[in-house]
Design a protein around this motif. Structure first.
Motif, PDB file in Angstrom:
ATOM      1  N   ASN A  26      49.193  14.246  42.316  1.00 29.37           N
ATOM      2  CA  ASN A  26      49.056  13.656  43.642  1.00 29.37           C
ATOM      3  C   ASN A  26      48.402  14.613  44.625  1.00 29.37           C
ATOM      4  N   ILE A  27      48.480  15.887  44.347  1.00 21.32           N
ATOM      5  CA  ILE A  27      47.795  16.882  45.169  1.00 21.32           C
ATOM      6  C   ILE A  27      46.817  17.611  44.269  1.00 21.32           C
ATOM      7  N   ARG A  28      45.561  17.601  44.679  1.00 18.05           N
ATOM      8  CA  ARG A  28      44.516  18.291  43.913  1.00 18.05           C
ATOM      9  C   ARG A  28      43.782  19.230  44.850  1.00 18.05           C
ATOM     10  N   VAL A  29      43.392  20.354  44.318  1.00 14.11           N
ATOM     11  CA  VAL A  29      42.681  21.341  45.124  1.00 14.11           C
ATOM     12  C   VAL A  29      41.321  21.587  44.484  1.00 14.11           C
ATOM     13  N   TYR A  30      40.280  21.269  45.262  1.00 10.71           N
ATOM     14  CA  TYR A  30      38.912  21.471  44.815  1.00 10.71           C
ATOM     15  C   TYR A  30      38.297  22.609  45.618  1.00 10.71           C
ATOM     16  N   ASP A  51      35.027  30.500  33.531  1.00  8.32           N
ATOM     17  CA  ASP A  51      35.250  29.555  32.431  1.00  8.32           C
ATOM     18  C   ASP A  51      34.222  28.436  32.493  1.00  8.32           C
ATOM     19  N   ASN A  52      34.076  27.740  31.381  1.00  4.56           N
ATOM     20  CA  ASN A  52      33.106  26.647  31.313  1.00  4.56           C
ATOM     21  C   ASN A  52      33.644  25.349  31.898  1.00  4.56           C
ATOM     22  N   GLU A  53      34.949  25.274  32.102  1.00  7.36           N
ATOM     23  CA  GLU A  53      35.549  24.044  32.623  1.00  7.36           C
ATOM     24  C   GLU A  53      35.468  23.963  34.140  1.00  7.36           C
ATOM     25  N   GLN A  54      34.929  24.974  34.774  1.00 13.73           N
ATOM     26  CA  GLN A  54      34.791  25.049  36.227  1.00 13.73           C
ATOM     27  C   GLN A  54      36.126  24.876  36.930  1.00 13.73           C
ATOM     28  N   LYS A  55      37.115  25.658  36.502  1.00 19.26           N
ATOM     29  CA  LYS A  55      38.424  25.621  37.144  1.00 19.26           C
ATOM     30  C   LYS A  55      38.831  26.990  37.682  1.00 19.26           C
ATOM     31  N   ASP A  56      38.218  28.055  37.198  1.00 16.58           N
ATOM     32  CA  ASP A  56      38.556  29.409  37.635  1.00 16.58           C
ATOM     33  C   ASP A  56      37.331  30.108  38.197  1.00 16.58           C
ATOM     34  N   ILE A  57      37.577  30.921  39.212  1.00 20.70           N
ATOM     35  CA  ILE A  57      36.488  31.657  39.856  1.00 20.70           C
ATOM     36  C   ILE A  57      37.024  33.019  40.288  1.00 20.70           C
ATOM     37  N   ASP A  58      36.209  34.036  40.172  1.00 19.22           N
ATOM     38  CA  ASP A  58      36.563  35.368  40.649  1.00 19.22           C
ATOM     39  C   ASP A  58      35.726  35.700  41.865  1.00 19.22           C
ATOM     40  N   LEU A  59      36.381  36.226  42.885  1.00 17.92           N
ATOM     41  CA  LEU A  59      35.685  36.776  44.041  1.00 17.92           C
ATOM     42  C   LEU A  59      35.631  38.275  43.814  1.00 17.92           C
ATOM     43  N   VAL A  60      34.428  38.816  43.780  1.00 14.35           N
ATOM     44  CA  VAL A  60      34.253  40.238  43.497  1.00 14.35           C
ATOM     45  C   VAL A  60      33.755  40.911  44.767  1.00 14.35           C
ATOM     46  N   GLY A  61      34.553  41.861  45.248  1.00 16.97           N
ATOM     47  CA  GLY A  61      34.185  42.584  46.461  1.00 16.97           C
ATOM     48  C   GLY A  61      32.977  43.483  46.229  1.00 16.97           C
ATOM     49  N   LYS A  62      32.351  43.864  47.326  1.00 17.32           N
ATOM     50  CA  LYS A  62      31.166  44.720  47.241  1.00 17.32           C
ATOM     51  C   LYS A  62      31.570  46.111  46.756  1.00 17.32           C
ATOM     52  N   PRO A  63      30.717  46.748  45.948  1.00 20.85           N
ATOM     53  CA  PRO A  63      30.990  48.147  45.592  1.00 20.85           C
ATOM     54  C   PRO A  63      30.976  48.986  46.870  1.00 20.85           C
ATOM     55  N   ARG A  64      31.771  50.033  46.872  1.00 21.88           N
ATOM     56  CA  ARG A  64      31.843  50.884  48.060  1.00 21.88           C
ATOM     57  C   ARG A  64      32.052  52.331  47.643  1.00 21.88           C
ATOM     58  N   PHE A  79      40.908  33.030  41.355  1.00 20.72           N
ATOM     59  CA  PHE A  79      41.442  31.808  41.941  1.00 20.72           C
ATOM     60  C   PHE A  79      41.271  30.672  40.938  1.00 20.72           C
ATOM     61  N   SER A  80      42.261  29.780  40.891  1.00 15.57           N
ATOM     62  CA  SER A  80      42.199  28.610  40.008  1.00 15.57           C
ATOM     63  C   SER A  80      42.277  27.339  40.845  1.00 15.57           C
ATOM     64  N   PHE A  81      41.498  26.345  40.455  1.00 20.72           N
ATOM     65  CA  PHE A  81      41.435  25.074  41.163  1.00 20.72           C
ATOM     66  C   PHE A  81      41.428  23.943  40.143  1.00 20.72           C
ATOM     67  N   ASP A  82      41.617  22.726  40.628  1.00 17.78           N
ATOM     68  CA  ASP A  82      41.494  21.563  39.753  1.00 17.78           C
ATOM     69  C   ASP A  82      40.045  21.348  39.348  1.00 17.78           C
ATOM     70  N   GLN A  83      39.129  21.711  40.239  1.00 20.84           N
ATOM     71  CA  GLN A  83      37.689  21.589  39.951  1.00 20.84           C
ATOM     72  C   GLN A  83      36.950  22.491  40.920  1.00 20.84           C
ATOM     73  N   ILE A  84      35.914  23.146  40.433  1.00 17.85           N
ATOM     74  CA  ILE A  84      35.051  23.963  41.282  1.00 17.85           C
ATOM     75  C   ILE A  84      33.653  23.359  41.255  1.00 17.85           C
ATOM     76  N   PHE A  85      33.093  23.194  42.434  1.00 14.20           N
ATOM     77  CA  PHE A  85      31.718  22.720  42.556  1.00 14.20           C
ATOM     78  C   PHE A  85      30.868  23.925  42.935  1.00 14.20           C
ATOM     79  N   ARG A  86      29.844  24.158  42.152  1.00 16.25           N
ATOM     80  CA  ARG A  86      28.978  25.315  42.385  1.00 16.25           C
ATOM     81  C   ARG A  86      27.927  24.996  43.431  1.00 16.25           C
ATOM     82  N   ALA A  87      27.203  26.022  43.842  1.00 15.95           N
ATOM     83  CA  ALA A  87      26.209  25.875  44.910  1.00 15.95           C
ATOM     84  C   ALA A  87      25.139  24.834  44.570  1.00 15.95           C
TER      85      ALA A  87
END
Length: 179
Positions: A26-30, A51-64, A79-87
Motif C-alpha cells: 500500500n506504500i511504495r517508494v519510487y 542492480d539490474n532490477e533498478q531497486k538499489d542505488i549508491d550515492l558516492v561522495g566526491k573524493p577529497r 538506498f533501496s526503493f520499490d523502483q528507480i527511474f534513471r535520468a
C-alpha cells in the motif's frame, strides 16, 4: 443477462486488480534520478546503480583530501526503493508504473501520490511536466492521470454522469498551497 454478467466481471476485475495492488504494497517508494545539469558537474556526487532490477542505488561522495593532504575516496551510501527511474527514463515510463494506482482511484479506492525532494530536484517536472515547451509527450503524472480518468469515463457505456474529486497540494517551506 449479458449486462449482469458484464457487471459481475467488472466487479471481479476490480477486486483482483486491487488485491494485486495491496500485495505490491500500500506504500511504495519510487526514486527518480534527474539528469545532472551543466552547472552541477563539478560539485556533484555520483550515483551508481547496483542492480539490474533498478531497486538499489549508491550515492558516492566526491573524493577529497584528508587532514594530512592524502586523497580519500568519497563515502558511499546505499538506498533501496520499490523502483528507480534513471535520468534517461521518460515521463511515460513513470506513468506506466503508477497507472495501476490511478486505476485503483478510478475503481473507488483512495490513492495518494506524493513527490518529495529538495528544490530543483524535479518534482514539478515529474508531477506536471516541463514549464516551457510543453507537449503531451512530456506531460507529467497529473495531466496523464486526468486524461486517464476522462478517457475511462468517456468510454464507459454505463456511466451517465460522473463525479471526480481530486486535490493537488504543495507544501513549500512549511506552507501549504492548494494548486
Amino acid at each position: 443477462d449479458l449486462e449482469q454478467k458484464s457487471l459481475k466481471d467488472e466487479e471481479i476485475r476490480k477486486r483482483l486488480h486491487n488485491t494485486i495492488q495491496e500485495l505490491k504494497g500500500n506504500i511504495r517508494v519510487y526514486c527518480r534520478v534527474r539528469p545532472v545539469l551543466q552547472n552541477d558537474y563539478k560539485d556533484c556526487e555520483t550515483f551508481e546503480f547496483t542492480d539490474n532490477e533498478q531497486k538499489d542505488i549508491d550515492l558516492v561522495g566526491k573524493p577529497r583530501k584528508n587532514y594530512a593532504g592524502k586523497d580519500v575516496v568519497g563515502k558511499r551510501y546505499n538506498f533501496s526503493f520499490d523502483q528507480i527511474f534513471r535520468a534517461f527514463d521518460q515521463q511515460d515510463d513513470i506513468f506506466d508504473e503508477i497507472s495501476q494506482l490511478v486505476q485503483s482511484a478510478l475503481d473507488g479506492y483512495k490513492v495518494c501520490i506524493f513527490a518529495y525532494g529538495q528544490t530543483g530536484s524535479g518534482k514539478t517536472h515529474t508531477m506536471i511536466g516541463p514549464e516551457k515547451k510543453y507537449s503531451a509527450k512530456d506531460s507529467g503524472i497529473i495531466p496523464r492521470a486526468a486524461n486517464f480518468f476522462f478517457h475511462a469515463i468517456e468510454n464507459s457505456p454505463d456511466v451517465e454522469t460522473a463525479e471526480l474529486k481530486v486535490s493537488f497540494l504543495e507544501v513549500y517551506k512549511g506552507s501549504l498551497r492548494d494548486l
